[in-house]
Design a protein around this motif. Structure first.
Motif: not given
Length: 81
Positions: A25-28, A65-68
């Motif tokens: 996961p990442a963030t904007v 949060e950004i996920n697959e």
């Protein structure tokens, strides 16, 4: 991670989308920083004041949060009158 661009931002960057090598996961905020590295000449256009972000078609904040499998898009603020 595929990132989409819309409206005038798409025209400015001359790309509809880019593929970024970002671990999830990442963030904007992390995606925005990666975009600024990918397009160093357009950092001003990509900063938070000039480009909004959406995750899965919902307006997102820098710590979202950004996920697959998530759809991530950037676009300029829109004003009307």
């Amino acid at each position: 991670m595929k990132v989409l661009f819309f409206a005038a931002l798409r025209e400015t960057l001359q790309h509809e989308q880019v593929e970024l090598p970002v671990a999830l996961p990442a963030t904007v905020a992390l995606i925005r920083a990666a975009l600024c590295e990918y397009f160093p000449q357009h950092q001003q256009n990509l900063n938070a004041g000039n480009a909004l972000a959406a995750v899965n078609q919902t307006l997102a904040t820098e710590d979202s949060e950004i996920n697959e499998g998530d759809e991530v898009a950037f676009f300029p603020p829109v004003t009307g009158g």
